[in-house]
Design an enzyme around this catalytic site. Sequence first.
Site, PDB file in Angstrom:
ATOM      1  N   TRP A 353      42.103  33.263  39.157  1.00 25.06           N
ATOM      2  CA  TRP A 353      42.369  34.702  39.166  1.00 25.06           C
ATOM      3  C   TRP A 353      41.382  35.426  40.079  1.00 25.06           C
ATOM      4  O   TRP A 353      41.391  36.661  40.142  1.00 25.06           O
ATOM      5  CB  TRP A 353      42.291  35.272  37.750  1.00 25.06           C
ATOM      6  CG  TRP A 353      40.877  35.334  37.176  1.00 25.06           C
ATOM      7  CD1 TRP A 353      39.841  34.484  37.402  1.00 25.06           C
ATOM      8  CD2 TRP A 353      40.373  36.325  36.289  1.00 25.06           C
ATOM      9  NE1 TRP A 353      38.730  34.865  36.697  1.00 25.06           N
ATOM     10  CE2 TRP A 353      39.027  36.000  35.997  1.00 25.06           C
ATOM     11  CE3 TRP A 353      40.929  37.459  35.688  1.00 25.06           C
ATOM     12  CZ2 TRP A 353      38.226  36.766  35.147  1.00 25.06           C
ATOM     13  CZ3 TRP A 353      40.133  38.215  34.834  1.00 25.06           C
ATOM     14  CH2 TRP A 353      38.798  37.864  34.571  1.00 25.06           C
ATOM     15  N   ASP A 354      40.527  34.682  40.800  1.00 27.53           N
ATOM     16  CA  ASP A 354      39.478  35.309  41.596  1.00 27.53           C
ATOM     17  C   ASP A 354      40.025  36.261  42.649  1.00 27.53           C
ATOM     18  O   ASP A 354      39.299  37.130  43.134  1.00 27.53           O
ATOM     19  CB  ASP A 354      38.608  34.233  42.251  1.00 27.53           C
ATOM     20  CG  ASP A 354      37.872  33.391  41.216  1.00 27.53           C
ATOM     21  OD1 ASP A 354      38.565  32.682  40.453  1.00 27.53           O
ATOM     22  OD2 ASP A 354      36.635  33.450  41.151  1.00 27.53           O
ATOM     23  N   GLU A 492      36.381  32.691  28.076  1.00 25.87           N
ATOM     24  CA  GLU A 492      36.433  31.233  28.253  1.00 25.87           C
ATOM     25  C   GLU A 492      35.595  30.440  27.259  1.00 25.87           C
ATOM     26  O   GLU A 492      35.844  29.255  27.073  1.00 25.87           O
ATOM     27  CB  GLU A 492      36.033  30.824  29.687  1.00 25.87           C
ATOM     28  CG  GLU A 492      37.037  31.246  30.740  1.00 25.87           C
ATOM     29  CD  GLU A 492      36.720  30.657  32.102  1.00 25.87           C
ATOM     30  OE1 GLU A 492      35.535  30.481  32.427  1.00 25.87           O
ATOM     31  OE2 GLU A 492      37.660  30.384  32.851  1.00 25.87           O
ATOM     32  N   LYS A 612      30.904  34.371  27.332  1.00 27.13           N
ATOM     33  CA  LYS A 612      30.376  33.838  28.582  1.00 27.13           C
ATOM     34  C   LYS A 612      30.245  34.933  29.629  1.00 27.13           C
ATOM     35  O   LYS A 612      29.290  34.968  30.403  1.00 27.13           O
ATOM     36  CB  LYS A 612      31.310  32.738  29.096  1.00 27.13           C
ATOM     37  CG  LYS A 612      30.952  32.184  30.466  1.00 27.13           C
ATOM     38  CD  LYS A 612      31.998  31.175  30.914  1.00 27.13           C
ATOM     39  CE  LYS A 612      31.721  30.662  32.320  1.00 27.13           C
ATOM     40  NZ  LYS A 612      32.791  29.735  32.781  1.00 27.13           N
ATOM     41  N   GLN A 613      31.228  35.829  29.678  1.00 25.68           N
ATOM     42  CA  GLN A 613      31.286  36.854  30.713  1.00 25.68           C
ATOM     43  C   GLN A 613      32.107  38.028  30.180  1.00 25.68           C
ATOM     44  O   GLN A 613      32.624  37.984  29.073  1.00 25.68           O
ATOM     45  CB  GLN A 613      31.930  36.286  31.970  1.00 25.68           C
ATOM     46  CG  GLN A 613      33.335  35.746  31.740  1.00 25.68           C
ATOM     47  CD  GLN A 613      33.883  35.019  32.935  1.00 25.68           C
ATOM     48  OE1 GLN A 613      33.915  35.542  34.037  1.00 25.68           O
ATOM     49  NE2 GLN A 613      34.323  33.776  32.731  1.00 25.68           N
TER      50      GLN A 613
END
Length: 800
Positions: A353-354, A492, A612-613
Amino acid sequence: MTDWTWEYEGYAPAKESLRETLCTLGNGYFATRGAATECSADATHYPGTYAAGCYNRLTSDVAGRTVENEDMVNLPNWLPLRYRIDDSETPGAWLGPDSDQLSDHRQTLDLRAGTLERVTRYEDDDGRRLAVRQTRLVHMASPHLAALRTEFTAENWAGTLDVEAALDGTVTNAGVARYRQLASRHLTHVHTGDAGPGTVWLRCRTRTSDLRVGMAARTTLTGAEDTAPAVHHDEGRVTQRFRLALRPGSPVVLDKTVALHTSRDAAISDPLNAAVDRARRAPGFEALLASHRAAWRQLWRRAALEVPGQAGRILRLHLFHVLQTLSPHTADLDVGVPARGLHGEAYRGHIFWDELFVLPYLNLHFPEVSRALLTYRHRRLERARLTARDAGCTGAMYPWQSGSDGREETQTLHLNPRSGRWLPDHSHLQHHVGSAVAYNVWQYCEASGDTEFLHTKGAEMLLQTARFWACRAAFDPGLGRYRIRGVLGPDEYHDAYPDAARPGLDDNAYTNVTAAWVLARTLELLRDLPEPRRRELAERTELDHGELELWEDVSRRLHVPFHQGVISQFEGFGELAELDWEGWRRRYGDIRRLDRILEAEGDSVNRYQASKQADVLMLGYLFSPAELRALLGRLGHDLDDGTWRRTVDYYLRRTSHGSTLSGLVHGWVLARVRRAEAWRFCQEALEGDIADVQGGTTGEGVHLGAMAGTLDLVQRGLTGLETRGGTLRLDPVPLPELSQYDFTLRYRGHWGVRLRMTPGHLHIAVPGSGSEPIGVELPDGTVVPVEPGEVRELPLPDPS
C-alpha cells in the site's frame, strides 16, 4: 559535503550495506546498488541490479512445508572491474576496498548530476602508489544504458596493471539474511559471447517466468595502447582482460558502457540483439554524461524543493531516490510502487500500500507516472475480482502484496530472527489495500483533472472496490450496524484475538472508515458521471439500483468502535492488557519490533494494547480535520477536537514505531494537534534511512513510502494543501523548525507553479500559458484567482 552531495570518507565494512543502498543509481527502468566494482556478494558487499517489474517465482522447503515466493530478480552484475599491479613473476593481489594496501577511500554521491564517484589510493610494501578514480551513472535519458569510467594513475612508478572487466550471470538473490534459507537462484540458461572488438554480451532467462535478459558491455581505452582485450568465457561469466602499461603521473582511462534489455521491453524483437546494438551505438562517456546531466536538470526543475538546513539536504536525497525508482520512464512500464525501491531485495520487491504515501507527491509533479502506476492496478482488476470471488465476495479484493500478475504474493511464513522460528504470516488479511487504491485514484484525478481516467479505469476500480466492501460488511441486528470481521489493520502487530483459533480482527476502525469513504465517493462519482458513460458502466458491471441503496446504507452505518472516549483500533482493543513499556525498554532498549521480542519470550503482542505503527491515526493522515469530521459524522459520530486529541494521545503512548511510516504519520498528525511534539517525529521520518533507525533494514533497500512521505509532508502536510473542486486549498501549520520553504508543482495543465511559504504569507507564481487561472482557497474560505503569468503575495492567518 554540500547541499547536493553526500560524501563517505574512509572504508567502513560495517556500514557498507547502508552506503551501498544510499549510493544506488537508477533511472526508473533499472537501478544498481552502490557496491564497489572490485567486490562480489559476500557478508559485507552486495552489488545488486534490478529492473522494474522483473519477477520470478520459486518454491522452497521451509519448516516442513513447501512455500512459493515471487521475487524481484537480481539481474546479471554489470559492475565487475578489478585490477592489480603485475610487473613481476608473481602477480600482486587484486586490489579493492578490502585490500590491506588501501590508503585512502572516498565516495561522493552527486545528486544534481546523478553520479557516484569513488576515489581510492593504494600503497604497496615497495612504496608504489596507485590512484583509482571511478565515475558511474545509470543513464536518466536513455534508460537502457549505464556507464563506468575508471581512471588509473601510477603516481610514483612505472609498470604493468592487470585489469579485468566482466559481466556476471552467476548471481543469486541473497541480499536479505532472513531469506537465505529459501530458493534464490532465479537465472538459468546463462550464455556469453563476443560482439566484435571491445564488446561482449551475456544472455539468460528466469527459471519460471521465462523472462529473457540481454546485457552487453563495450570497453574502450584512453591514454594507453588500445589493443583488443583477451576475452575469457567461464560458466555464467564473460571477462575482458587488459594489460595496461602505466607511466608515472599519466592516467589511463577505461570506459565500460553497458546496455540492458529484457523481453518485457516494447519495440524490440530480441533482448540480446537490442542490448548489443545499443551498446555498440552508444556515444562516448563524455557525451553520455552530458545528456545524463541534462535529463537530471529537467527533473530537478520539475520537482524543485527548497528547504533550509539539514532537513533540506535529506529531503533532496529522498527525492533523488524516489525519482530513481519512479521516473518519467516509469510511465511507459507496467509496474507498481516497490516498497523498498529498486535498491534491494527486502519485501521481495513487492508492491504494498506504500503507493498511498508516494502518489500524492507524484500527482503534483509527474502525473503521467501516477497514471501509469494506477494503470498497473487497473490491469490487475480482473485478478482482484477473481480473488474476491474465491473468497466468496463480489467486487475486487486487491492483494496485500502484489508482483507480476496481481495474485496475492504475501508470504505464508515469516522468520523471527530473534527466536529463529518460522511463524504463520496472516498479513494478507489487510484488505484495506483496496481502499488505498481507490483513494489514490481519487487523489490523482483531483490533482490532475484527468476526468478521462476517472470516468473509465478509475470508475471501474472504485466501483468494484465499493462492491467488495458492501459484500464484506455484514449487518448485525443487535448493534443495528454493519460490521467487517476477520481483517488486519495497518498496525500489523495484531493478527488475532488472544488465544483465538482463527486469525483476524473485527471492525478495525481504519478499515471501516476508509471502506465507508470508498462507498460514499463511488456513489458521488456515479451521480456525476455523464449519463452515457454511467449507462455503459452499469451495463458492463451489471450494476443495479438495489446495490446503490445498499452502498448508501452501509456507508452510513458501518460500525466504528469506541472505548474510554477514543476511537478503538478494533473491537475489543480497549480490553487488552496494558503493556509495561518502560520495563521492556529497560530490558531491550530498542523495542520497535516488539512483536519479535515478545514471541521470542514465549508471549504474544496480540495480548496487549500495543501498535507497531499508526493505525487509527492514519485517518488523520489521509483526511483533513474537516473531511474526517464529515466522514465520521456521516457514520453517526461527533468527532470533536477533544475526542480526536484524546485519540491521538492514547495511541501515541501505545505505539512502538516499528515501521518507518510511523514517524511520518505521527509527525503529520501532531503538526495539527500537538505542534511542539511534531518535530521529533518528523526528524525520525527524515532520518529513517540515512541513520538506519530500524536497525539494519536500510541495507536491504530504501523505505520508499517514508521517503516520498517526507516530501509530501512539506508539500501537503504542513501547507494543508488539498486539490479539491478544481482549487488549491491551503490551511498551513508551520512548525518552528520548518516555517519557511518553497517548491514547484504541476497542477491541471500548469507547469512550474511556484509556492513559497513564510510565516504569515504565501507567495505564488504561475508561469504564463493559455490555461485557465488557478483558484487558491485560503483558510478563511476566500478564493483568489491567480492568472497565468501572475505573481501574488497572499496573507495567511497566524496559526498559533
